[in-house]
Write an enzyme that holds these catalytic residues in place. Structure first.
Site, PDB file in Angstrom:
ATOM      1  N   ASN A  11      -7.436  31.070  51.008  1.00  0.00           N
ATOM      2  CA  ASN A  11      -6.399  31.666  50.166  1.00  0.00           C
ATOM      3  C   ASN A  11      -6.164  33.081  50.676  1.00  0.00           C
ATOM      4  O   ASN A  11      -6.975  33.972  50.449  1.00  0.00           O
ATOM      5  CB  ASN A  11      -6.876  31.673  48.703  1.00  0.00           C
ATOM      6  CG  ASN A  11      -5.891  32.389  47.783  1.00  0.00           C
ATOM      7  OD1 ASN A  11      -4.788  32.764  48.211  1.00  0.00           O
ATOM      8  ND2 ASN A  11      -6.277  32.569  46.533  1.00  0.00           N
ATOM      9  N   TRP A  12      -5.061  33.246  51.366  1.00  0.00           N
ATOM     10  CA  TRP A  12      -4.790  34.557  51.980  1.00  0.00           C
ATOM     11  C   TRP A  12      -4.308  35.580  50.955  1.00  0.00           C
ATOM     12  O   TRP A  12      -4.189  36.760  51.275  1.00  0.00           O
ATOM     13  CB  TRP A  12      -3.751  34.410  53.109  1.00  0.00           C
ATOM     14  CG  TRP A  12      -4.237  33.646  54.307  1.00  0.00           C
ATOM     15  CD1 TRP A  12      -5.456  33.016  54.463  1.00  0.00           C
ATOM     16  CD2 TRP A  12      -3.531  33.426  55.535  1.00  0.00           C
ATOM     17  NE1 TRP A  12      -5.536  32.427  55.691  1.00  0.00           N
ATOM     18  CE2 TRP A  12      -4.361  32.657  56.378  1.00  0.00           C
ATOM     19  CE3 TRP A  12      -2.256  33.791  56.003  1.00  0.00           C
ATOM     20  CZ2 TRP A  12      -3.971  32.256  57.661  1.00  0.00           C
ATOM     21  CZ3 TRP A  12      -1.862  33.391  57.277  1.00  0.00           C
ATOM     22  CH2 TRP A  12      -2.711  32.639  58.103  1.00  0.00           C
ATOM     23  N   LYS A  13      -3.993  35.106  49.756  1.00  0.00           N
ATOM     24  CA  LYS A  13      -3.477  36.002  48.698  1.00  0.00           C
ATOM     25  C   LYS A  13      -2.276  36.791  49.249  1.00  0.00           C
ATOM     26  O   LYS A  13      -1.546  36.266  50.086  1.00  0.00           O
ATOM     27  CB  LYS A  13      -4.600  36.887  48.162  1.00  0.00           C
ATOM     28  CG  LYS A  13      -5.806  36.047  47.709  1.00  0.00           C
ATOM     29  CD  LYS A  13      -6.823  36.799  46.907  1.00  0.00           C
ATOM     30  CE  LYS A  13      -7.949  35.844  46.513  1.00  0.00           C
ATOM     31  NZ  LYS A  13      -8.958  36.482  45.659  1.00  0.00           N
ATOM     32  N   HIS A 101      -4.763  30.057  39.609  1.00  0.00           N
ATOM     33  CA  HIS A 101      -5.731  31.040  40.103  1.00  0.00           C
ATOM     34  C   HIS A 101      -5.939  32.119  39.036  1.00  0.00           C
ATOM     35  O   HIS A 101      -4.995  32.513  38.351  1.00  0.00           O
ATOM     36  CB  HIS A 101      -5.240  31.666  41.414  1.00  0.00           C
ATOM     37  CG  HIS A 101      -6.316  32.437  42.112  1.00  0.00           C
ATOM     38  ND1 HIS A 101      -6.683  33.701  41.721  1.00  0.00           N
ATOM     39  CD2 HIS A 101      -7.126  32.108  43.143  1.00  0.00           C
ATOM     40  CE1 HIS A 101      -7.671  34.118  42.492  1.00  0.00           C
ATOM     41  NE2 HIS A 101      -7.970  33.167  43.360  1.00  0.00           N
ATOM     42  N   GLU A 103      -6.215  35.201  39.229  1.00  0.00           N
ATOM     43  CA  GLU A 103      -5.351  36.379  39.384  1.00  0.00           C
ATOM     44  C   GLU A 103      -3.985  36.110  38.773  1.00  0.00           C
ATOM     45  O   GLU A 103      -3.376  37.000  38.169  1.00  0.00           O
ATOM     46  CB  GLU A 103      -5.248  36.752  40.875  1.00  0.00           C
ATOM     47  CG  GLU A 103      -6.548  37.376  41.365  1.00  0.00           C
ATOM     48  CD  GLU A 103      -6.835  37.179  42.837  1.00  0.00           C
ATOM     49  OE1 GLU A 103      -5.929  36.803  43.595  1.00  0.00           O
ATOM     50  OE2 GLU A 103      -8.006  37.392  43.228  1.00  0.00           O
ATOM     51  N   GLU A 173     -13.917  28.890  40.378  1.00  0.00           N
ATOM     52  CA  GLU A 173     -13.961  30.266  40.863  1.00  0.00           C
ATOM     53  C   GLU A 173     -14.333  31.195  39.714  1.00  0.00           C
ATOM     54  O   GLU A 173     -13.448  31.637  38.957  1.00  0.00           O
ATOM     55  CB  GLU A 173     -12.594  30.675  41.417  1.00  0.00           C
ATOM     56  CG  GLU A 173     -12.123  29.840  42.582  1.00  0.00           C
ATOM     57  CD  GLU A 173     -11.191  30.616  43.487  1.00  0.00           C
ATOM     58  OE1 GLU A 173     -11.504  30.720  44.679  1.00  0.00           O
ATOM     59  OE2 GLU A 173     -10.177  31.149  42.999  1.00  0.00           O
ATOM     60  N   GLY A 179     -13.952  38.478  45.024  1.00  0.00           N
ATOM     61  CA  GLY A 179     -13.707  39.773  45.647  1.00  0.00           C
ATOM     62  C   GLY A 179     -14.761  40.812  45.325  1.00  0.00           C
ATOM     63  O   GLY A 179     -14.583  41.996  45.605  1.00  0.00           O
ATOM     64  N   SER A 219     -16.354  35.067  46.771  1.00  0.00           N
ATOM     65  CA  SER A 219     -17.204  35.756  47.760  1.00  0.00           C
ATOM     66  C   SER A 219     -17.958  34.787  48.660  1.00  0.00           C
ATOM     67  O   SER A 219     -19.081  35.051  49.079  1.00  0.00           O
ATOM     68  CB  SER A 219     -18.177  36.727  47.072  1.00  0.00           C
ATOM     69  OG  SER A 219     -17.462  37.713  46.362  1.00  0.00           O
ATOM     70  N   GLY A 240     -11.295  33.546  49.918  1.00  0.00           N
ATOM     71  CA  GLY A 240     -10.337  34.650  49.921  1.00  0.00           C
ATOM     72  C   GLY A 240     -10.570  35.557  51.116  1.00  0.00           C
ATOM     73  O   GLY A 240     -10.162  35.262  52.244  1.00  0.00           O
ATOM     74  N   GLY A 241     -11.273  36.642  50.892  1.00  0.00           N
ATOM     75  CA  GLY A 241     -11.457  37.677  51.921  1.00  0.00           C
ATOM     76  C   GLY A 241     -11.890  37.150  53.277  1.00  0.00           C
ATOM     77  O   GLY A 241     -11.331  37.536  54.310  1.00  0.00           O
TER      78      GLY A 241
HETATM   79  O1  LIG Z   1     -10.141  34.050  44.821  1.00  0.00           O
HETATM   80  C1  LIG Z   1     -10.703  33.548  45.774  1.00  0.00           C
HETATM   81  C2  LIG Z   1     -10.103  32.404  46.481  1.00  0.00           C
HETATM   82  O2  LIG Z   1      -9.052  31.865  45.759  1.00  0.00           O
HETATM   83  C3  LIG Z   1     -11.984  34.065  46.288  1.00  0.00           C
HETATM   84  O3  LIG Z   1     -11.752  35.305  46.836  1.00  0.00           O
HETATM   85  P1  LIG Z   1     -12.939  36.011  47.666  1.00  0.00           P
HETATM   86  O4  LIG Z   1     -13.446  35.000  48.622  1.00  0.00           O
HETATM   87  O5  LIG Z   1     -12.276  37.186  48.319  1.00  0.00           O
HETATM   88  O6  LIG Z   1     -13.976  36.401  46.646  1.00  0.00           O
END
Ligand SMILES: O=C(CO)COP(=O)(O)O
Length: 257
Positions: A11-13, A101, A103, A173, A179, A219, A240-241
């Site tokens: 997930n590149w956000k 998600h 967020e 999640e 994050g 994470s 994510g990251g």
């Molecule tokens: O929200 C995430 C994937 O959708 C997880 O993000 P991180 O891997 O940056 O914690």
């Protein structure tokens, strides 16, 4: 993981312009060994404006990395300024779409009801939803997280039949792990992923639930992926990251082989 084919999804956000996205996709494509696709499904979910270009990189290279969107609207078309329909994703070649998600739930007011409408629209369009669920730190500390997550799963799949749900993916999640660098332990993640599968079994029967993929996200990185993926009810990761660096992402894919 058992006999389910794992899914590693990035997930590149809100990261990477089109030109940056093409560079990252090309790095992933270059490092992706052809025979991995037999053993693991891999998908990246860039911002919607990057989807077509990223898909183009993988198509051109014949690299079996799918693309997914990070959001969709449930209506087929019309006066919904700023929104994107399932048909638009289908034409680009999206195989997956993240919905619910945390967020989007926290920052953009996405509700369980909205997630359910999106899940139905995606399934009707043959795009696999990646339904995100997960509790806040407050809910975890209260000790009610299993009930909370199970309720999110029931709400997301309300009115959806077993045959339709079979290809859907659920991603656990925990918000406190996103994050933050604070990953859930494999045991913590497994406890909730097993509860998710039990809920899916109540909704759709054992057989369908056993075939559905439940991912962990929060994470996850190349250092902790193998232990998380070794748990029986964790069938992959939503990253994510660490999905923003080709080397890290590919190392996580390798951990799933
Ligand atoms: O929200 C995430 C994937 O959708 C997880 O993000 P991180 O891997 O940056 O914690």
């Amino acid at each position: 993981m058992t006999n389910r084919k794992p899914l590693i999804a990035g997930n590149w956000k809100m990261n990477n312009t089109v030109s940056e996205a093409v560079v990252l996709a090309q790095e992933i494509s270059n490092g992706f060994e052809k025979d991995w696709a037999e053993l693991v499904d891999v998908c990246v979910c860039p911002p919607s404006v990057d989807l077509k270009a990223v898909r183009g990189v993988f198509l051109f290279d014949h690299t079996k990395v799918a693309v997914g969107a990070q959001n969709v609207y449930f209506e087929p078309k019309g006066a919904f300024t700023g929104e994107i329909s399932v048909d638009m994703l289908v034409e680009i070649g999206c195989e997956y779409c993240i919905i619910g998600h945390s967020e989007r739930r926290e920052l953009f007011g996405e509700t369980n009801e909205g997630v359910n409408l999106k899940a139905k629209a995606l399934i009707a369009g043959h795009v696999k939803p990646i339904v995100c669920v997960g509790e806040s730190l407050a809910v975890r500390d209260e000790g009610t997280y299993l009930d909370f997550v199970r309720a999110q799963v029931r709400a997301a799949f309300a009115g959806i039949g077993a045959a339709e749900a079979a290809d859907a993916v659920v991603a656990y999640e925990p918000i406190w792990a996103i994050g933050t660098g604070r990953t859930a332990t494999p045991e913590q993640a497994e406890e909730v992923c097993a509860a998710i599968r039990a809920t899916l079994a109540e909704l759709f029967g054992e057989e369908v639930a056993e075939g559905m993929r439940v991912l962990y996200g929060g994470s996850m990185n190349e250092g902790n992926a193998a232990l998380l993926l070794a748990m029986p009810d964790i069938d992959g990761g939503l990253i994510g990251g660490a999905s923003l660096k080709a080397v890290s992402f590919l190392d996580i894919v390798k951990a799933a082989l």
